[in-house]
Design a protein around this motif. Structure first.
Motif, PDB file in Angstrom:
ATOM      1  N   LEU A 211       0.852  -1.192   0.000  1.00  0.00           N
ATOM      2  CA  LEU A 211       0.000   0.000   0.000  1.00  0.00           C
ATOM      3  C   LEU A 211       0.884   1.237   0.000  1.00  0.00           C
ATOM      4  N   GLY A 212       0.531   2.206  -0.866  1.00  0.00           N
ATOM      5  CA  GLY A 212       1.278   3.464  -0.919  1.00  0.00           C
ATOM      6  C   GLY A 212       1.246   4.170   0.426  1.00  0.00           C
ATOM      7  N   THR A 213       2.423   4.621   0.888  1.00  0.00           N
ATOM      8  CA  THR A 213       2.479   5.273   2.199  1.00  0.00           C
ATOM      9  C   THR A 213       1.805   6.640   2.174  1.00  0.00           C
ATOM     10  N   ARG A 214       1.594   7.221   0.998  1.00  0.00           N
ATOM     11  CA  ARG A 214       0.966   8.542   0.904  1.00  0.00           C
ATOM     12  C   ARG A 214       0.115   8.597  -0.359  1.00  0.00           C
ATOM     13  N   GLU A 215      -0.709   9.653  -0.430  1.00  0.00           N
ATOM     14  CA  GLU A 215      -1.573   9.835  -1.592  1.00  0.00           C
ATOM     15  C   GLU A 215      -0.757  10.239  -2.823  1.00  0.00           C
ATOM     16  N   VAL A 216      -1.245   9.913  -4.005  1.00  0.00           N
ATOM     17  CA  VAL A 216      -0.611  10.312  -5.262  1.00  0.00           C
ATOM     18  C   VAL A 216      -0.660  11.833  -5.369  1.00  0.00           C
ATOM     19  N   THR A 217       0.445  12.468  -5.778  1.00  0.00           N
ATOM     20  CA  THR A 217       0.522  13.929  -5.850  1.00  0.00           C
ATOM     21  C   THR A 217       0.190  14.432  -7.255  1.00  0.00           C
ATOM     22  N   ASN A 218      -0.024  15.762  -7.353  1.00  0.00           N
ATOM     23  CA  ASN A 218      -0.262  16.381  -8.659  1.00  0.00           C
ATOM     24  C   ASN A 218       0.907  16.130  -9.606  1.00  0.00           C
ATOM     25  N   GLY A 219       2.134  16.262  -9.077  1.00  0.00           N
ATOM     26  CA  GLY A 219       3.303  16.066  -9.928  1.00  0.00           C
ATOM     27  C   GLY A 219       3.380  14.655 -10.488  1.00  0.00           C
ATOM     28  N   GLU A 220       3.069  13.651  -9.655  1.00  0.00           N
ATOM     29  CA  GLU A 220       3.083  12.256 -10.130  1.00  0.00           C
ATOM     30  C   GLU A 220       1.978  12.016 -11.146  1.00  0.00           C
TER      31      GLU A 220
ATOM     32  N   PHE B  10       1.902  14.949   8.423  1.00  0.00           N
ATOM     33  CA  PHE B  10       1.433  14.553   9.744  1.00  0.00           C
ATOM     34  C   PHE B  10       1.962  13.145  10.038  1.00  0.00           C
ATOM     35  N   ALA B  11       1.887  12.756  11.296  1.00  0.00           N
ATOM     36  CA  ALA B  11       2.489  11.491  11.727  1.00  0.00           C
ATOM     37  C   ALA B  11       1.849  10.293  11.034  1.00  0.00           C
ATOM     38  N   ALA B  12       2.684   9.262  10.752  1.00  0.00           N
ATOM     39  CA  ALA B  12       2.193   8.020  10.152  1.00  0.00           C
ATOM     40  C   ALA B  12       1.543   7.153  11.228  1.00  0.00           C
ATOM     41  N   ASN B  13       0.706   6.195  10.769  1.00  0.00           N
ATOM     42  CA  ASN B  13       0.064   5.270  11.720  1.00  0.00           C
ATOM     43  C   ASN B  13       1.012   4.106  12.046  1.00  0.00           C
ATOM     44  N   MET B  14       0.512   3.075  12.728  1.00  0.00           N
ATOM     45  CA  MET B  14       1.351   1.967  13.185  1.00  0.00           C
ATOM     46  C   MET B  14       2.031   1.227  12.041  1.00  0.00           C
ATOM     47  N   LEU B  15       1.423   1.276  10.841  1.00  0.00           N
ATOM     48  CA  LEU B  15       1.977   0.538   9.704  1.00  0.00           C
ATOM     49  C   LEU B  15       2.788   1.445   8.773  1.00  0.00           C
ATOM     50  N   GLY B  16       3.044   2.688   9.215  1.00  0.00           N
ATOM     51  CA  GLY B  16       3.865   3.594   8.416  1.00  0.00           C
ATOM     52  C   GLY B  16       3.119   4.253   7.275  1.00  0.00           C
ATOM     53  N   ILE B  17       1.786   4.343   7.361  1.00  0.00           N
ATOM     54  CA  ILE B  17       0.962   4.934   6.307  1.00  0.00           C
ATOM     55  C   ILE B  17       0.499   6.315   6.769  1.00  0.00           C
ATOM     56  N   PHE B  18       0.596   7.310   5.883  1.00  0.00           N
ATOM     57  CA  PHE B  18       0.260   8.697   6.216  1.00  0.00           C
ATOM     58  C   PHE B  18      -1.138   9.070   5.714  1.00  0.00           C
ATOM     59  N   ASP B  19      -1.775  10.009   6.444  1.00  0.00           N
ATOM     60  CA  ASP B  19      -2.955  10.760   5.989  1.00  0.00           C
ATOM     61  C   ASP B  19      -4.163   9.896   5.666  1.00  0.00           C
TER      62      ASP B  19
ATOM     63  N   THR C 188      -8.643  -2.257  -2.016  1.00  0.00           N
ATOM     64  CA  THR C 188     -10.044  -2.579  -1.773  1.00  0.00           C
ATOM     65  C   THR C 188     -10.493  -1.859  -0.503  1.00  0.00           C
ATOM     66  N   GLU C 189     -11.825  -1.763  -0.330  1.00  0.00           N
ATOM     67  CA  GLU C 189     -12.340  -1.117   0.877  1.00  0.00           C
ATOM     68  C   GLU C 189     -11.881  -1.873   2.124  1.00  0.00           C
ATOM     69  N   ALA C 190     -11.852  -3.205   2.049  1.00  0.00           N
ATOM     70  CA  ALA C 190     -11.426  -4.005   3.206  1.00  0.00           C
ATOM     71  C   ALA C 190      -9.959  -3.740   3.534  1.00  0.00           C
ATOM     72  N   GLU C 191      -9.096  -3.690   2.495  1.00  0.00           N
ATOM     73  CA  GLU C 191      -7.673  -3.417   2.736  1.00  0.00           C
ATOM     74  C   GLU C 191      -7.484  -2.031   3.364  1.00  0.00           C
ATOM     75  N   TRP C 192      -8.169  -1.014   2.801  1.00  0.00           N
ATOM     76  CA  TRP C 192      -8.028   0.364   3.296  1.00  0.00           C
ATOM     77  C   TRP C 192      -8.454   0.446   4.763  1.00  0.00           C
ATOM     78  N   GLU C 193      -9.612  -0.141   5.090  1.00  0.00           N
ATOM     79  CA  GLU C 193     -10.117  -0.042   6.459  1.00  0.00           C
ATOM     80  C   GLU C 193      -9.267  -0.863   7.423  1.00  0.00           C
ATOM     81  N   PHE C 194      -8.740  -2.005   6.974  1.00  0.00           N
ATOM     82  CA  PHE C 194      -7.881  -2.837   7.818  1.00  0.00           C
ATOM     83  C   PHE C 194      -6.638  -2.052   8.235  1.00  0.00           C
ATOM     84  N   VAL C 195      -6.026  -1.351   7.272  1.00  0.00           N
ATOM     85  CA  VAL C 195      -4.811  -0.587   7.571  1.00  0.00           C
ATOM     86  C   VAL C 195      -5.128   0.608   8.473  1.00  0.00           C
ATOM     87  N   ALA C 196      -6.258   1.302   8.201  1.00  0.00           N
ATOM     88  CA  ALA C 196      -6.610   2.482   8.993  1.00  0.00           C
ATOM     89  C   ALA C 196      -6.939   2.129  10.442  1.00  0.00           C
TER      90      ALA C 196
END
Length: 810
Positions: free
Chosen positions: A584-593, A728-737, A664-672
């Motif tokens: 899972l990407g640690t951050r959201e895709v940026t405008n530049g990417e 802002f700070a990452a969560n327990m799995l190193g994922i931001f925002d 997937t929604e399950a993957e996103w919610e599991f990580v959050a």
């Protein structure tokens, strides 16, 4: 305080009385009226500060047609009508310390003396205009008529009797008619409107007196549209007539200095400036639009109510004039690539920068750019054209070689270059892995020069060997033999492939630019399996620069419990197991990417604050935009794409390949909601309780008060709109925002309830038009939306929605 004075106008003449004043048929009453007997009386009096009437006997007393019970007091207003016996009392006027009441008898009044008026006359005066002063009604007296000239005209006695009988019949008819009049309550806005009744009837204050039956009531007032209402009046049945007049529109007379413009009011086109523009009263936004002129937008206050308003609004031209001439005969000009026109020329063009091309036979084309200002004339020329250039065509074997002219890069072969005439030019041709070549050419005006070169390679030896030993070796897409293979290749990058049926092809990019001999070893793996499988790395980086982390597998309960505070009905609870490792990407895709995939994309602004910096998360993208970006990223890395189109819709391939995709929604919610191995999933990303830790996420805090209509109470961060991902700070799995910043598209099709939801590695409902959106954003003002179970469905782009990428580890 002075005593209240009651002035009464009776058939016998006016008189002033004090209060209280009794009304009835007894000689002891102050006002004797016909049609009543002893004991039937009423009383005019003051009660407190109010002047009114009270029924003190048995006589039937009505006020504006409504009966009064014995002892009941009713305050009177100007034009109120009191009925008692055969008399009518009308309140003509009312002041704080006085009142004027007129009494009209509908039968003879015993209290009145016969009216006698004696005047002197002369026969000569009968020819003058006659004004009737009074008629003698004494039965014993000779009937006569007094004239304004002082003459007396005597009537025959029989004529007098006929007139008296007619008057008596008329009075009786009026009494019957008045007794049938019904009071109708009147409510009219504005209150000063004139109200009339068709037929017999009148208005007394807020009451209409009308005969039973269908009646037409009309209300009029200057500046308002007339209003008619047909009502049915029934005896002794209360009725209220409500009339609300609508104000007429105002009329705008707009003077634009002779420019006929289209007129828009509050965004709607309603006419042209050479018309009378009718507009409802109030604050309005006026827009004028005319060809070759700048739009005019003004805020105006329209008076309305038929009032004409003159507006003087000059309009500014948005075009200018361009005058161009050339020194060469037969010259033409093309403006912004349009068809050429003969010079000299005078052209009307929109204000702004324009590209000019001036050409003439046997001359070099002159090119330039010019700024034309609105309402002004810009002059160019006479333009002096030079001799035409020489035309150089450079080709090479192999193609794609760099071409320089005088040491300046001009393109790659094959290439056409214009060379200034009358000069010698140094032409350089080079290609990585080949020897550079330089030629000198003399450019003659109008001459064509062809320069074809065969480049000599700088060869470097490359050896390819491996397992199995007889694999086919391909170099840059061409088969070169079986391994082990030794070849000489130009000193640049090459794509080497080792192929054999039943085995996966091994690909290597080998750089021989250093001109040093190289060896490549391969080991082919059987198709469908990994003989030397190793655990995937804990992190990887995409070609776009996004860092992805390997997420743990596990089970949890997706959605929310029925009793969870802030729960929505679409957060149905289901058991989920994630068995297939994924990144899972640690951050959201940026405008530049994202702009590497779609260069023209713009995320826009919020007020004056941009959302479009390269380092900000991309927004304003649809779900299909996001999945196409995933496919593009897979293609750039040589991975199988995860999505394909079926029946015009993007769907996930089955089985799901390891290319980039949306989580997937399950993957996103599991990580959050992840709290640790074997731990119960959290309610919020930070834990189970509010409020969130200070500085935890980018939400609609007090810093955004100038941009947002509402903010999250008690919250503050440093970003009024989106923040660069990872601030802002990452969560327990190193994922931001995953809380705040932007909401995110996930793969699943949206359904408020999915009976087949849950299970192992769920992908969501099989079909649908909307897709799931997860996570709060920088405009979030509700604590309930900070829960990781919160979900919404959408099908359109938004400035609050972005995405991050995911992919299976194998």
């Amino acid at each position: 305080m002075s005593a209240f004075v009651l002035r009464v106008e009776e058939p016998g003449g006016p008189r002033d009385l004090s209060l209280p004043c009794s009304i009835g048929g007894d000689s002891s009453d102050v006002l004797i009226v016909p049609g009543t007997t002893s004991g039937e009386r009423a009383e005019l009096l003051q009660q407190g500060s109010e002047f009114g009437v009270r029924a003190s006997g048995t006589a039937p007393l009505r006020v504006n047609g409504l009966p009064l019970a014995a002892g009941e007091f009713r305050a009177l207003q100007p034009q109120d009508l009191c009925s008692i016996g055969s008399a009518r009392l009308i309140v003509e006027s009312l002041q704080p310390d006085s009142a004027l009441v007129s009494i009209r008898h509908l039968a003879g009044n015993a209290t009145l003396e016969p009216i006698r008026t004696e005047t002197e006359s002369s026969p000569d005066s009968l020819g003058e205009d006659v004004r009737i002063v009074a008629a003698v009604v004494d039965a014993q007296a000779e009937p006569r008529l007094n004239t304004s000239a002082g003459n007396t005209v005597r009537w025959p006695r029989r004529a007098t009797l006929w007139v008296g009988a007619a008057l008596l019949v008329l009075l009786v008819a009026m009494a019957v008619l008045a007794s049938r009049l019904q009071p109708v309550t009147l409510v009219v806005q504005p209150a000063e409107a004139d109200v009339s009744v068709k037929g017999v009837g009148w208005r007394a204050s807020n009451t209409l007196m009308m005969l039973p039956g269908e009646r037409t009531v009309t209300a009029t007032l200057q500046g308002y549209a007339d209003l008619q209402r047909t009502v049915t009046v029934r005896e002794d049945e209360p009725l209220e007539v409500s009339l609300r007049l609508q104000p007429l529109p105002g009329i705008l007379e707009i003077d634009t200095g002779g420019v006929i413009a289209r007129v828009f009011v509050d965004g709607a086109e309603i006419g042209k400036t050479n018309d009378d523009i009718k507009v409802a009263g109030g604050e309005r936004t006026l827009t004028l639009r005319a060809d070759r002129h700048l739009d005019v937008i003004q805020r105006i206050k329209v008076t309305g109510k038929g009032v004409r308003q003159a507006l003087r609004i000059p309009m500014q031209s948005s075009w200018g004039r361009l005058e161009v001439s050339a020194a060469s005969a037969g010259a033409t000009i093309a403006v912004d690539g349009a068809a050429p026109q003969a010079l000299p020329a005078v052209l009307d063009v929109p204000a702004g920068v324009h590209r000019l091309n001036v050409a003439a036979p046997g001359s070099k084309v002159w090119q330039s750019a010019v700024l034309v200002r609105a309402g002004e004339t810009t002059r160019v020329g006479p333009v002096v054209l030079g001799a035409p250039d020489a035309d150089l065509r450079v080709s090479s074997r192999p193609t794609g070689a760099d071409v320089t002219v005088g040491g300046v890069f001009r393109g790659r072969t094959p290439l056409n270059v214009a060379l200034p005439a009358g000069m010698e030019h140094a032409i350089g041709v080079s290609l990585q892995g080949y020897r550079a070549t330089e030629r000198q050419v003399i450019a003659e005006s109008g001459r064509r020069i062809d320069l074809a070169l065969t480049l000599q390679p700088v060869l470097v030896r490359l050896t390819v060997q491996g397992d199995p030993a007889d694999a086919e070796i391909w170099v840059n897409g061409a088969e070169r033999g079986k391994a082990p293979l030794s070849v000489e290749l130009p000193a640049r990058k090459h794509l080497i492939e080792a192929r054999r049926s039943g085995l996966q092809t091994a690909r290597f990019e080998v750089d021989l630019s250093a001109a040093v001999e190289r060896r490549v070893d391969y080991s082919l793996i059987p198709e469908g399996r990994k003989a030397d499988w190793k655990p995937p790395p804990s992190a990887m980086k995409s070609d776009s620069g996004t860092l992805l982390r390997l997420m743990p597998t596990g089970s949890f309960t997706q959605g929310s419990e029925r009793r969870e505070q802030g729960r929505r009905a679409n957060e149905f609870s289901r058991a989920v197991t994630l068995s297939r490792p994924f990144y899972l990407g640690t951050r959201e895709v940026t405008n530049g990417e994202f702009r590497r995939f779609r260069p023209a994309h713009a995320s826009g602004f919020i007020g004056k604050r941009t959302l479009d910096l390269d380092g900000q998360p991309v927004t304003g993208v649809s779900w299909s935009d996001a999945v196409q970006y995933c496919n593009w990223l897979s293609t750039t890395e040589g991975l199988p794409v995860a999505y394909e189109q079926k029946d015009g819709k993007w769907v996930l391939k089955q089985p799901v390949p390891p290319g980039y995709r949306l989580p997937t929604e399950a993957e996103w919610e599991f990580v959050a909601r992840y709290a640790g191995p074997g731990m119960r999933a959290r309610r919020y990303e930070w834990g189970d309780a509010l409020p969130p830790p200070a500085g935890f996420a980018n939400l609609a805090g007090s810093e955004a008060a100038a941009e947002m209509p509402k903010v999250l109470e008690g919250w503050a961060d440093d970003y009024p709109v989106v923040a660069p991902p990872g601030k802002f700070a990452a969560n327990m799995l190193g994922i931001f925002d995953m809380t705040g910043n932007v909401s995110e598209w996930v793969h699943d099709t949206y359904a408020s309830f999915d009976a087949a939801g849950g299970g192992s590695d769920p992908l969501g409902p099989p079909s649908g038009t909307r897709h799931v959106i997860k996570g709060s954003h920088y405009k979030t003002t509700s604590f309930a939306e900070l829960r990781a179970a919160w979900r919404e469905g959408g099908d359109t782009p938004s400035q609050t929605i972005g995405f991050r990428v995911a992919r299976y580890a194998e």
